[in-house]
Design an enzyme around this catalytic site. Structure first.
Site, PDB file in Angstrom:
ATOM      1  N   GLU A 227       0.775  -1.116  -0.132  1.00 29.73           N
ATOM      2  CA  GLU A 227       0.349  -0.163  -0.359  1.00 29.73           C
ATOM      3  C   GLU A 227       0.477   0.903  -0.268  1.00 29.73           C
ATOM      4  OE1 GLU A 227      -2.814  -0.348  -0.514  1.00 29.73           O
ATOM      5  OE2 GLU A 227      -4.042  -2.017   0.344  1.00 29.73           O
ATOM      6  N   CYS A 261      -2.552   9.035   2.614  1.00 29.91           N
ATOM      7  CA  CYS A 261      -1.905   8.143   0.796  1.00 29.91           C
ATOM      8  C   CYS A 261      -3.874   8.298  -0.117  1.00 29.91           C
ATOM      9  CB  CYS A 261      -1.317   6.883   0.968  1.00 29.91           C
ATOM     10  SG  CYS A 261      -3.050   6.029   2.066  1.00 29.91           S
TER      11      CYS A 261
HETATM   12  P1  NDP Z   1       8.765   5.494   5.614  1.00 33.03           P
HETATM   13  O1  NDP Z   1       7.841   4.923   3.707  1.00 33.03           O
HETATM   14  O2  NDP Z   1      10.446   5.759   4.599  1.00 33.03           O
HETATM   15  O3  NDP Z   1       8.293   4.776   6.166  1.00 33.03           O
HETATM   16  C1  NDP Z   1       7.335   3.748   6.323  1.00 33.03           C
HETATM   17  C2  NDP Z   1       7.895   2.419   7.191  1.00 33.03           C
HETATM   18  O4  NDP Z   1       8.810   2.325   5.771  1.00 33.03           O
HETATM   19  C3  NDP Z   1       8.697   2.878   8.119  1.00 33.03           C
HETATM   20  O5  NDP Z   1       7.937   2.041   9.931  1.00 33.03           O
HETATM   21  C4  NDP Z   1       9.886   2.937   7.908  1.00 33.03           C
HETATM   22  O6  NDP Z   1      10.403   3.022   8.630  1.00 33.03           O
HETATM   23  C5  NDP Z   1      10.201   1.912   7.560  1.00 33.03           C
HETATM   24  N1  NDP Z   1      10.745   1.734   5.989  1.00 33.03           N
HETATM   25  C6  NDP Z   1      11.293   2.471   5.259  1.00 33.03           C
HETATM   26  N2  NDP Z   1      12.409   2.641   4.693  1.00 33.03           N
HETATM   27  C7  NDP Z   1      12.132   0.905   4.837  1.00 33.03           C
HETATM   28  C8  NDP Z   1      13.487   0.476   4.263  1.00 33.03           C
HETATM   29  N3  NDP Z   1      14.739   0.518   3.635  1.00 33.03           N
HETATM   30  N4  NDP Z   1      13.202  -0.891   3.976  1.00 33.03           N
HETATM   31  C9  NDP Z   1      12.356  -1.397   5.485  1.00 33.03           C
HETATM   32  N5  NDP Z   1      11.481  -0.460   5.950  1.00 33.03           N
HETATM   33  C10 NDP Z   1      11.793   0.555   5.575  1.00 33.03           C
HETATM   34  O7  NDP Z   1       7.845   6.896   5.071  1.00 33.03           O
HETATM   35  P2  NDP Z   1       8.046   8.144   5.380  1.00 33.03           P
HETATM   36  O8  NDP Z   1       7.876   8.521   7.201  1.00 33.03           O
HETATM   37  O9  NDP Z   1      10.046   8.683   4.864  1.00 33.03           O
HETATM   38  O10 NDP Z   1       7.716   9.441   4.531  1.00 33.03           O
HETATM   39  C11 NDP Z   1       8.245   9.661   3.789  1.00 33.03           C
HETATM   40  C12 NDP Z   1       6.915   9.959   2.344  1.00 33.03           C
HETATM   41  O11 NDP Z   1       6.546   8.644   1.953  1.00 33.03           O
HETATM   42  C13 NDP Z   1       5.520  10.909   3.342  1.00 33.03           C
HETATM   43  O12 NDP Z   1       5.952  11.814   2.703  1.00 33.03           O
HETATM   44  C14 NDP Z   1       4.868   9.564   1.941  1.00 33.03           C
HETATM   45  O13 NDP Z   1       4.648  10.696   0.506  1.00 33.03           O
HETATM   46  C15 NDP Z   1       4.843   8.419   1.791  1.00 33.03           C
HETATM   47  N6  NDP Z   1       4.049   7.869   2.534  1.00 33.03           N
HETATM   48  C16 NDP Z   1       3.233   7.012   2.682  1.00 33.03           C
HETATM   49  C17 NDP Z   1       2.298   6.792   3.596  1.00 33.03           C
HETATM   50  C18 NDP Z   1       1.068   6.043   2.852  1.00 33.03           C
HETATM   51  O14 NDP Z   1       0.718   5.661   3.578  1.00 33.03           O
HETATM   52  N7  NDP Z   1       0.958   5.719   1.926  1.00 33.03           N
HETATM   53  C19 NDP Z   1       2.524   7.030   4.702  1.00 33.03           C
HETATM   54  C20 NDP Z   1       3.940   7.158   5.269  1.00 33.03           C
HETATM   55  C21 NDP Z   1       4.858   7.800   4.545  1.00 33.03           C
HETATM   56  P3  NDP Z   1      11.267   4.423  10.140  1.00 33.03           P
HETATM   57  O15 NDP Z   1      10.581   4.982  10.381  1.00 33.03           O
HETATM   58  O16 NDP Z   1      11.998   3.870  10.617  1.00 33.03           O
HETATM   59  O17 NDP Z   1      12.088   4.836   9.226  1.00 33.03           O
END
Ligand code: NDP
Length: 450
Positions: A227, A261
């Site tokens: 998602e 999202c």
């Molecule tokens: P991320 O995608 O980085 O974070 C979401 C989850 O993924 C967190 O648990 C994060 O951990 C984890 N994660 C990040 N990188 C990795 C990796 N390489 N391998 C495994 N897990 C990982 O989102 P951000 O917080 O950086 O937000 C950035 C952008 O992402 C937002 O501006 C938005 O555009 C999008 N986003 C979309 C969402 C949605 O509902 N579709 C929700 C949140 C963000 P950790 O926090 O430890 O980095």
């Protein structure tokens, strides 16, 4: 060691330490052992634990909401509603899970054929901060009810909420290891996926995180549900009833301070009503109250982190440099970003072509319906679209034109436990919620008797 900072006032909240890879692997073993006992439990027994979980959610609602508001800035009323929605989800599956998981008889040339739905094992959830409870619940509850056990890597900036969720499951009496929180960094996730006990992974988050996790899962031939982002259009046709629709139209972009999202991120308005729409829209947005998210009157909080607000600012400023015009807002103060409306926007600008995860929106005029469809589809994402019109019959005949996981008519795109949720294109694949979500992490086992 890392610290959590309240985005509303930059104050220190708490300090956390990621667990080691060794501890992580031990926890996965505990989940593997728990699965052996959880799998043969009857559906009634599993659902009884869900009932206790609803009780715990109710008992702790204010504590949970406060933690969410402090850690990621969601206005407190919206945090409280998020807990209500988690309860709704549990109640939905209490009512429907048994029916969904029943075996199906199929008529073939054998004497008997049927399908049974069996759990897979330990499932990993990689979850985001924007709805810290709801996102986890909509992944974990169906997976657990289907007989799996789960481990959750939550977003680091909501580490306190993540601990509270694990405590809810413990206090509800779930056997040890059915639900476990893994306080790990993103880079530790691959080793989790590589563990043979892990049978699938569900990710909600950015495209970058999603592709990295899905690649690791693919390398191990493990199922993934993704998602990811969205850049939903919200289309207003010339016959739309603006009086009725305006609250939903505003909410579609600004609830959760734009960090959803499925938020409407590109407004497409018929040219005949464009000026009238813009006037009412900006007037409605001006009534939003930005401020302390712990204040019940606040409707617009800070973004979850200052870097996220800086990113929105960059997308707006870069679009302005390309010719966009700010008609409302456009300023940042630490993690707070004004509710912002832009006009003179073209599809090549960041504010239109990228996912904007905050309270800023372009309003673009269109002439023909075909042009609106083309603009709506001109994105790499495909989560959903909202269309406002008085002519529902007309739109129903055009649904196939939209490259989306969901089409909402005269309402904002929203998740509902009873409706499948997910996207196409770069928004990801697989579905959460409803019967589809319950069956994402099951073995659909075919039985044929000659
Ligand atoms: P991320 O995608 O980085 O974070 C979401 C989850 O993924 C967190 O648990 C994060 O951990 C984890 N994660 C990040 N990188 C990795 C990796 N390489 N391998 C495994 N897990 C990982 O989102 P951000 O917080 O950086 O937000 C950035 C952008 O992402 C937002 O501006 C938005 O555009 C999008 N986003 C979309 C969402 C949605 O509902 N579709 C929700 C949140 C963000 P950790 O926090 O430890 O980095």
């Amino acid at each position: 060691m890392f610290s959590l900072i309240n985005p509303a006032n930059q104050s220190f909240l708490s300090e956390h330490q990621y667990i080691t890879d060794e501890t992580t692997q031990n926890k996965i073993s505990i989940s593997g052992k728990a699965y052996v006992n959880w799998r043969p439990e009857t559906i009634y027994k599993r659902l009884n634990f869900i009932k206790s979980l609803i009780f715990e959610l109710t008992k702790n609602q204010h504590l949970l909401a406060k933690s969410c508001t402090q850690e990621m800035g969601k206005p407190i009323k919206q945090s409280l509603s998020e807990i209500d929605k988690c309860k709704l989800l549990c109640e939905y599956y209490l009512q429907n899970a048994e029916k969904f998981l029943q075996s199906n008889k199929i008529s073939t040339n054998g004497s008997e054929s049927f399908v049974v739905y069996e759990p897979l094992g330990v499932i990993l959830g990689v979850m985001p901060w924007n709805f810290p409870y709801w996102q986890v619940f909509r992944f974990a509850i169906p997976a657990i009810i289907a007989g799996n056990t789960v481990v959750v890597k939550h977003a680091s900036n909501v580490a306190g909420c993540a601990q509270l969720i694990e405590k809810l499951f413990i206090d509800a009496g779930f056997p040890e290891g059915v639900y476990q929180n893994l306080l790990i960094a993103g880079k530790q996730v691959k080793a989790v996926i590589d563990n043979p006990l892990i049978k699938g992974v569900s990710v909600t988050g950015s495209e970058k995180a999603g592709t990295e996790v899905a690649s690791a899962a693919a390398a191990q031939v493990k199922k993934a549900v993704l998602e990811l982002g969205g850049s939903n259009a919200l289309i207003v046709l010339s016959d739309a009833n603006l009086d009725e629709a305006m609250p939903a139209i505003i909410n579609a972009r600004f609830q959760n301070t734009g960090q959803s999202c499925i938020a409407a991120k590109r407004y497409l308005v018929h040219k005949d009503i464009y000026d009238n729409f813009l006037e009412r829209f900006t007037k409605g947005i001006s009534a939003l109250k930005m401020g302390d998210p712990m204040d019940e009157q606040t409707t617009l909080g800070p973004l979850a982190r200052t870097d996220l607000a800086q990113e929105v600012q960059k997308q707006v400023d870069d679009s302005v440099a390309m010719g966009a015009k700010i008609v409302l807002g456009g300023k940042r103060n630490d993690a707070f970003y004004d509710a912002t409306v832009l006009t003179n926007v073209t599809p090549d600008m960041p504010i239109f072509k990228e996912e904007v995860f905050g309270p800023a929106v372009p309003v673009v005029p269109f002439d023909t319906f075909e042009e609106a469809v083309k603009l709506s589809n001109s994105t790499d994402f495909g989560l959903g679209v909202s269309i406002f019109t008085a002519d529902v019959a007309f739109i129903k005949s055009k649904i196939h034109l939209f490259e989306e996981g969901a089409v909402f008519i005269n309402d904002l795109v929203k998740s509902d436990p009873a409706l499948p949720f997910g996207g196409v294109k770069r928004s990801g694949f697989g579905r959460e919620l409803a019967e589809n979500g319950l069956k994402e992490f099951v073995n659909v086992k075919t039985v044929f008797i000659k």
